[in-house]
Write a protein that holds these residues in place. Sequence first.
Motif, PDB file in Angstrom:
ATOM      1  N   PRO A  67     -19.644  37.352 -37.513  1.00 35.82           N
ATOM      2  CA  PRO A  67     -18.867  37.088 -38.922  1.00 35.82           C
ATOM      3  C   PRO A  67     -20.374  35.794 -39.272  1.00 35.82           C
ATOM      4  O   PRO A  67     -20.320  35.136 -38.452  1.00 35.82           O
ATOM      5  N   LEU A  68     -20.988  36.295 -41.290  1.00 32.44           N
ATOM      6  CA  LEU A  68     -21.938  35.583 -41.881  1.00 32.44           C
ATOM      7  C   LEU A  68     -20.828  33.696 -41.501  1.00 32.44           C
ATOM      8  O   LEU A  68     -19.904  34.007 -42.692  1.00 32.44           O
ATOM      9  N   LEU A  69     -21.970  32.796 -42.011  1.00 33.02           N
ATOM     10  CA  LEU A  69     -21.424  31.941 -42.607  1.00 33.02           C
ATOM     11  C   LEU A  69     -21.773  31.485 -43.533  1.00 33.02           C
ATOM     12  O   LEU A  69     -22.740  31.539 -43.936  1.00 33.02           O
ATOM     13  N   VAL A  70     -20.816  31.233 -45.122  1.00 37.19           N
ATOM     14  CA  VAL A  70     -21.523  30.544 -46.350  1.00 37.19           C
ATOM     15  C   VAL A  70     -21.086  29.114 -46.388  1.00 37.19           C
ATOM     16  O   VAL A  70     -20.547  29.046 -46.497  1.00 37.19           O
ATOM     17  N   LYS A  71     -22.822  28.222 -46.915  1.00 38.35           N
ATOM     18  CA  LYS A  71     -22.128  27.377 -47.781  1.00 38.35           C
ATOM     19  C   LYS A  71     -22.147  27.134 -49.293  1.00 38.35           C
ATOM     20  O   LYS A  71     -23.627  27.124 -48.971  1.00 38.35           O
ATOM     21  N   CYS A  72     -21.850  26.970 -49.391  1.00 38.76           N
ATOM     22  CA  CYS A  72     -22.106  27.399 -50.784  1.00 38.76           C
ATOM     23  C   CYS A  72     -22.586  25.427 -51.665  1.00 38.76           C
ATOM     24  O   CYS A  72     -21.495  25.123 -51.418  1.00 38.76           O
ATOM     25  N   SER A  73     -23.424  25.273 -51.955  1.00 36.55           N
ATOM     26  CA  SER A  73     -23.599  23.639 -53.011  1.00 36.55           C
ATOM     27  C   SER A  73     -25.047  23.717 -53.551  1.00 36.55           C
ATOM     28  O   SER A  73     -25.493  24.743 -54.119  1.00 36.55           O
ATOM     29  N   THR A  74     -24.019  22.992 -55.274  1.00 36.81           N
ATOM     30  CA  THR A  74     -25.262  22.554 -56.209  1.00 36.81           C
ATOM     31  C   THR A  74     -26.552  22.414 -55.316  1.00 36.81           C
ATOM     32  O   THR A  74     -27.146  21.520 -54.852  1.00 36.81           O
ATOM     33  N   ARG A  75     -27.748  22.842 -56.509  1.00 37.04           N
ATOM     34  CA  ARG A  75     -28.788  22.273 -56.121  1.00 37.04           C
ATOM     35  C   ARG A  75     -29.069  20.719 -57.073  1.00 37.04           C
ATOM     36  O   ARG A  75     -28.469  20.687 -58.272  1.00 37.04           O
ATOM     37  N   PRO A  76     -29.963  19.675 -56.449  1.00 36.23           N
ATOM     38  CA  PRO A  76     -29.617  18.270 -57.188  1.00 36.23           C
ATOM     39  C   PRO A  76     -30.509  18.312 -58.702  1.00 36.23           C
ATOM     40  O   PRO A  76     -30.200  18.384 -59.506  1.00 36.23           O
ATOM     41  N   ALA A  77     -30.983  19.193 -58.450  1.00 38.56           N
ATOM     42  CA  ALA A  77     -32.242  19.728 -60.391  1.00 38.56           C
ATOM     43  C   ALA A  77     -31.053  20.419 -61.633  1.00 38.56           C
ATOM     44  O   ALA A  77     -31.256  19.634 -62.686  1.00 38.56           O
ATOM     45  N   LEU A  78     -29.963  20.875 -60.607  1.00 39.92           N
ATOM     46  CA  LEU A  78     -28.842  21.535 -62.191  1.00 39.92           C
ATOM     47  C   LEU A  78     -27.557  20.463 -62.177  1.00 39.92           C
ATOM     48  O   LEU A  78     -27.294  21.012 -63.087  1.00 39.92           O
ATOM     49  N   VAL A  79     -27.699  19.183 -60.847  1.00 35.65           N
ATOM     50  CA  VAL A  79     -26.481  18.253 -61.440  1.00 35.65           C
ATOM     51  C   VAL A  79     -26.261  17.695 -62.253  1.00 35.65           C
ATOM     52  O   VAL A  79     -25.678  17.942 -63.494  1.00 35.65           O
ATOM     53  N   ASN A  80     -27.745  17.652 -63.095  1.00 36.14           N
ATOM     54  CA  ASN A  80     -27.475  16.673 -64.016  1.00 36.14           C
ATOM     55  C   ASN A  80     -27.407  17.801 -65.360  1.00 36.14           C
ATOM     56  O   ASN A  80     -27.068  17.948 -66.412  1.00 36.14           O
ATOM     57  N   LEU A  81     -28.048  18.917 -65.099  1.00 38.10           N
ATOM     58  CA  LEU A  81     -27.736  20.025 -66.074  1.00 38.10           C
ATOM     59  C   LEU A  81     -26.372  20.170 -66.520  1.00 38.10           C
ATOM     60  O   LEU A  81     -25.573  20.087 -67.752  1.00 38.10           O
ATOM     61  N   LEU A  82     -25.598  20.737 -65.693  1.00 36.64           N
ATOM     62  CA  LEU A  82     -24.465  21.441 -65.322  1.00 36.64           C
ATOM     63  C   LEU A  82     -22.828  19.739 -66.430  1.00 36.64           C
ATOM     64  O   LEU A  82     -22.832  19.770 -66.396  1.00 36.64           O
ATOM     65  N   SER A  83     -24.325  18.451 -65.557  1.00 37.58           N
ATOM     66  CA  SER A  83     -23.268  17.416 -66.473  1.00 37.58           C
ATOM     67  C   SER A  83     -23.345  17.401 -67.476  1.00 37.58           C
ATOM     68  O   SER A  83     -22.298  17.040 -68.478  1.00 37.58           O
ATOM     69  N   GLN A  84     -24.863  18.204 -68.291  1.00 37.58           N
ATOM     70  CA  GLN A  84     -24.698  18.242 -70.219  1.00 37.58           C
ATOM     71  C   GLN A  84     -23.302  19.123 -70.526  1.00 37.58           C
ATOM     72  O   GLN A  84     -23.245  18.655 -71.571  1.00 37.58           O
ATOM     73  N   ILE A  85     -23.438  19.965 -69.997  1.00 33.86           N
ATOM     74  CA  ILE A  85     -22.460  20.794 -70.415  1.00 33.86           C
ATOM     75  C   ILE A  85     -21.303  20.735 -70.891  1.00 33.86           C
ATOM     76  O   ILE A  85     -20.605  19.667 -70.295  1.00 33.86           O
TER      77      ILE A  85
END
Length: 85
Positions: A67-85
């Motif tokens: 089976p494939l292993l999947v690891k989800c993580s946020t991009r550092p560039a998007l952390v600031n953008l998402l925190s402003q929403i």
Amino acid sequence: MVWEEPRKFNPERFEGLEWEKHGLKLMPFGSGRRGCPGEVLVIRMLGLGLGSLIHEGTGLTLPRAHPLLVKCSTRPALVNLLSQI
């Protein structure tokens, strides 16, 4: 930015560039009036294709031996953008 010999294939010209500083950004579908009309379709199909790769069990393809292993993580560039929403 003006390139020397712009019609010649020369990937080395991008080495050592600071992308944001030089105003270079990846725009695979273009934008505005000349943007790709299939952009929405491609984005939806990308999710479907990725989901098909991750999906286990019977379906359109054979089950995987490992089976494939999947690891989800946020991009550092998007952390600031998402925190402003």
